[in-house]
Design a protein around this motif. Structure first.
Motif, mmCIF file in Angstrom:
data_model
loop_
_atom_site.group_PDB
_atom_site.id
_atom_site.type_symbol
_atom_site.label_atom_id
_atom_site.label_comp_id
_atom_site.label_asym_id
_atom_site.label_seq_id
_atom_site.Cartn_x
_atom_site.Cartn_y
_atom_site.Cartn_z
ATOM 1 N N LYS A 61 -22.135 -25.641 -2.949
ATOM 2 C CA LYS A 61 -21.650 -26.453 -4.057
ATOM 3 C C LYS A 61 -21.348 -27.847 -3.518
ATOM 4 N N PRO A 62 -21.323 -28.859 -4.364
ATOM 5 C CA PRO A 62 -21.019 -30.206 -3.873
ATOM 6 C C PRO A 62 -19.575 -30.281 -3.369
ATOM 7 N N PRO A 63 -19.310 -31.086 -2.350
ATOM 8 C CA PRO A 63 -17.923 -31.262 -1.890
ATOM 9 C C PRO A 63 -17.110 -32.017 -2.928
ATOM 10 N N ALA A 64 -15.790 -31.840 -2.868
ATOM 11 C CA ALA A 64 -14.909 -32.548 -3.802
ATOM 12 C C ALA A 64 -14.983 -34.055 -3.596
ATOM 13 N N ARG A 65 -15.216 -34.471 -2.365
ATOM 14 C CA ARG A 65 -15.427 -35.886 -2.044
ATOM 15 C C ARG A 65 -16.309 -35.975 -0.819
ATOM 16 N N PRO A 66 -16.945 -37.122 -0.581
ATOM 17 C CA PRO A 66 -17.774 -37.268 0.622
ATOM 18 C C PRO A 66 -16.942 -37.192 1.904
ATOM 19 N N MET A 67 -17.565 -36.747 2.975
ATOM 20 C CA MET A 67 -16.930 -36.787 4.291
ATOM 21 C C MET A 67 -16.702 -38.231 4.708
ATOM 22 N N GLN A 68 -15.467 -38.539 5.115
ATOM 23 C CA GLN A 68 -15.141 -39.867 5.616
ATOM 24 C C GLN A 68 -15.040 -39.839 7.138
ATOM 25 N N ILE A 69 -15.118 -41.009 7.737
ATOM 26 C CA ILE A 69 -15.053 -41.082 9.196
ATOM 27 C C ILE A 69 -13.726 -40.530 9.708
ATOM 28 N N ILE A 70 -12.634 -40.760 8.980
ATOM 29 C CA ILE A 70 -11.353 -40.225 9.432
ATOM 30 C C ILE A 70 -11.384 -38.704 9.506
ATOM 31 N N ASP A 71 -12.194 -38.054 8.674
ATOM 32 C CA ASP A 71 -12.309 -36.593 8.729
ATOM 33 C C ASP A 71 -12.881 -36.136 10.067
ATOM 34 N N LEU A 72 -13.790 -36.906 10.634
ATOM 35 C CA LEU A 72 -14.339 -36.565 11.951
ATOM 36 C C LEU A 72 -13.260 -36.697 13.025
ATOM 37 N N LEU A 73 -12.446 -37.733 12.934
ATOM 38 C CA LEU A 73 -11.455 -38.015 13.975
ATOM 39 C C LEU A 73 -10.289 -37.035 13.944
ATOM 40 N N ARG A 74 -10.007 -36.437 12.770
ATOM 41 C CA ARG A 74 -8.872 -35.523 12.669
ATOM 42 C C ARG A 74 -9.317 -34.071 12.421
ATOM 43 N N HIS A 75 -10.605 -33.792 12.503
ATOM 44 C CA HIS A 75 -11.161 -32.431 12.340
ATOM 45 C C HIS A 75 -10.917 -31.834 10.955
ATOM 46 N N THR A 76 -11.020 -32.667 9.936
ATOM 47 C CA THR A 76 -10.980 -32.181 8.554
ATOM 48 C C THR A 76 -12.335 -32.379 7.875
ATOM 49 N N SER A 77 -13.395 -32.411 8.667
ATOM 50 C CA SER A 77 -14.732 -32.777 8.175
ATOM 51 C C SER A 77 -15.452 -31.655 7.441
ATOM 52 N N GLY A 78 -15.075 -30.411 7.709
ATOM 53 C CA GLY A 78 -15.845 -29.275 7.198
ATOM 54 C C GLY A 78 -16.867 -28.766 8.191
ATOM 55 N N LEU A 79 -17.009 -29.463 9.336
ATOM 56 C CA LEU A 79 -17.862 -28.981 10.425
ATOM 57 C C LEU A 79 -17.124 -27.891 11.195
ATOM 58 N N THR A 80 -17.805 -27.232 12.143
ATOM 59 C CA THR A 80 -17.171 -26.155 12.890
ATOM 60 C C THR A 80 -17.737 -26.094 14.304
ATOM 61 N N TYR A 81 -17.380 -25.055 15.034
ATOM 62 C CA TYR A 81 -17.957 -24.703 16.337
ATOM 63 C C TYR A 81 -18.510 -23.290 16.219
ATOM 64 N N GLY A 82 -19.673 -23.053 16.785
ATOM 65 C CA GLY A 82 -20.267 -21.728 16.735
ATOM 66 C C GLY A 82 -19.470 -20.671 17.468
ATOM 67 N N PHE A 83 -18.728 -21.073 18.515
ATOM 68 C CA PHE A 83 -18.016 -20.069 19.321
ATOM 69 C C PHE A 83 -16.862 -19.417 18.567
ATOM 70 N N GLN A 84 -16.494 -19.968 17.415
ATOM 71 C CA GLN A 84 -15.370 -19.369 16.681
ATOM 72 C C GLN A 84 -15.736 -18.009 16.085
ATOM 73 N N GLN A 85 -17.022 -17.815 15.782
ATOM 74 C CA GLN A 85 -17.518 -16.513 15.320
ATOM 75 C C GLN A 85 -16.695 -15.970 14.150
ATOM 76 N N ARG A 86 -16.441 -16.842 13.168
ATOM 77 C CA ARG A 86 -15.668 -16.435 11.997
ATOM 78 C C ARG A 86 -16.545 -16.263 10.756
ATOM 79 N N THR A 87 -17.567 -17.113 10.616
ATOM 80 C CA THR A 87 -18.265 -17.240 9.347
ATOM 81 C C THR A 87 -19.784 -17.267 9.539
ATOM 82 N N ASN A 88 -20.491 -17.202 8.425
ATOM 83 C CA ASN A 88 -21.941 -17.349 8.462
ATOM 84 C C ASN A 88 -22.358 -18.765 8.841
#
Length: 418
Positions: free
Chosen positions: A130-157
């Motif tokens: 589904k579309p995000p509520a708002r676009p990813m902003q650069i501050i999201d990258l700097l504070r880890h609120t981007s919606g990206l992840t790490y594969g090693f967490q092994q939590r989700t698809n």
């Protein structure tokens, strides 16, 4: 104005700066008896700095157990995610120059991400999104609120898809450009700003530095941070003339022992990598990392070298989690070894908001981070304190070393700035 502090730190007895020699010796005894002699860690390097002086600097155990090579003052360690603060400082230099702003959408610089959706269902591509509520902003990258992840967490698809494409692994593959292209094929875990999740976000920041500065990311770090500060042992690989100083890396064997994970004689870190990871690719020494930390503690400058303004450092070390929340309220990550209570996140660092909630001695405004191989550092402006700990054990959550070090080092303070 630039600091009058020298690039080379001086030393003092702990008592000269309000700390206890006896209590700091207790820290070393704890590390030796509980971890090194017990075979849980190969060796350790600990440095404590307060009020402009090194007050504790010790090395014990082995940098390379198999070859019986001891940890020394100049041992080179894989610092993994302690790369992130360096990358973030580099990016904030571009912000200070007016070349980029924190609220800009990431797709301004990465057009292929313009239509990234949020995961709804699916095991492999194509995913339902589904579309995000708002676009990813650069501050999201700097504070880890981007919606990206790490594969090693092994939590989700979603993080399973990262693993399938080898995105963000400890041993980096591909290139920065190929990582960006691969991430365009995978949905976000959540709408940007809705949660905190430890992720490849800082690798993306390295890519943005490259695009905005118009030069390779590693060249920017060399020219703007490492060369000016004299951080001669910090790099994305260990050159042949320094290979004898490079530590082995170990993995916990699940039985309280060690398994060799990366042999320094054959390590991929001995040659320049194709993937220049701003999230976890650097190797360094305690001396080099202390130089970097001293510049931050001193308001962004050391000697006549200024990296950032004191106001920018203050911005970076404020809590940027939406609504002033802490990590217990926002984190989806499986990363941490301890509670996130009372801890927020700034731009590149965790930030202590409420020491009482952490249940560990400390100060409001302390900022910190660590690396995958159990390395750690923190900076406490209120106490004018820096602590840096180096070892090489994966994963960092194996033992509660960081919590123990904080407790014992703060317990060594005999007077206080507060």
């Amino acid at each position: 104005m630039p600091s009058s502090q020298s690039l080379s730190p001086s030393s003092a007895s702990p008592e000269q700066v309000g700390m206890s020699t006896t209590a700091l010796a207790r820290v070393e005894a704890h590390l030796k008896q509980r971890y090194v002699d017990a075979g849980r860690l190969p060796g350790t390097r600990l440095l404590v700095y307060r009020r402009g002086e090194i007050v504790h600097s010790t090395a014990q155990g082995f940098a390379d157990v198999e070859r019986k090579a001891p940890v020394k003052d100049d041992t080179i360690f894989r610092i993994y995610s302690m790369t992130k603060p360096i990358t973030t400082v580099a990016f904030m230099m571009l912000v200070e120059e007016g070349r980029v702003a924190l609220d800009e959408p990431v797709h301004k610089y990465i057009p292929e991400w313009a239509n990234l959706g949020v995961f709804q269902a699916g095991v492999t591509a194509p995913f339902l999104t589904k579309p995000p509520a708002r676009p990813m902003q650069i501050i999201d990258l700097l504070r880890h609120t981007s919606g990206l992840t790490y594969g090693f967490q092994q939590r989700t698809n979603v993080d399973a898809a990262y693993r399938a494409l080898k995105i963000g692994e400890v041993e980096k593959s591909g290139t920065l450009t190929s990582m960006i292209s691969d991430l365009a094929k995978i949905p976000l875990e959540f709408s940007p700003g809705d949660a905190w999740n430890y992720s490849v976000s800082t690798d993306v920041v390295g890519y943005l530095i490259e695009k905005i500065a118009g030069k390779p990311f590693e060249q920017f770090l060399q020219e703007r941070i490492f060369d000016p500060l004299g951080m001669t042992d910090t790099n994305f690989f260990v050159p042949s003339d320094k290979a004898h100083r490079f530590a082995a890396c170990y993995a916990a064997d699940g039985k309280g022992g060690l398994t060799l994970q990366d042999d320094p004689a054959t390590s991929s870190f001995l040659s320049p990598p194709s993937m220049i990871s701003g999230g976890g690719g650097l190797c360094s020494t305690t001396a080099d990392y202390l130089t970097f930390c001293r510049a931050l503690l001193n308001g962004g400058a050391l000697g006549d070298v200024r990296l950032l303004s004191p106001k920018t450092i203050a911005l970076m070390t404020s809590n940027h989690l939406p609504g002033g929340r802490d990590l217990t309220e926002m984190s989806k990550s499986m990363f941490s070894e301890a509670s996130y209570a009372g801890i927020g996140f700034g731009l590149g660092f965790s930030v202590t908001m409420n020491p009482a909630k952490t249940m560990i001695p400390g100060s409001a405004g302390e900022y910190a981070w660590g690396g995958a191989a159990s390395t750690a550092f923190w900076i406490d402006p209120a106490e004018q304190l820096i602590a840096i700990f180096m070892t090489q054990l994966l994963p960092s959550s194996t033992y509660p070393i960081r919590r123990e070090l904080r407790t014992m080092i703060y317990s060594a303070i005999t007077d206080s700035n507060v």
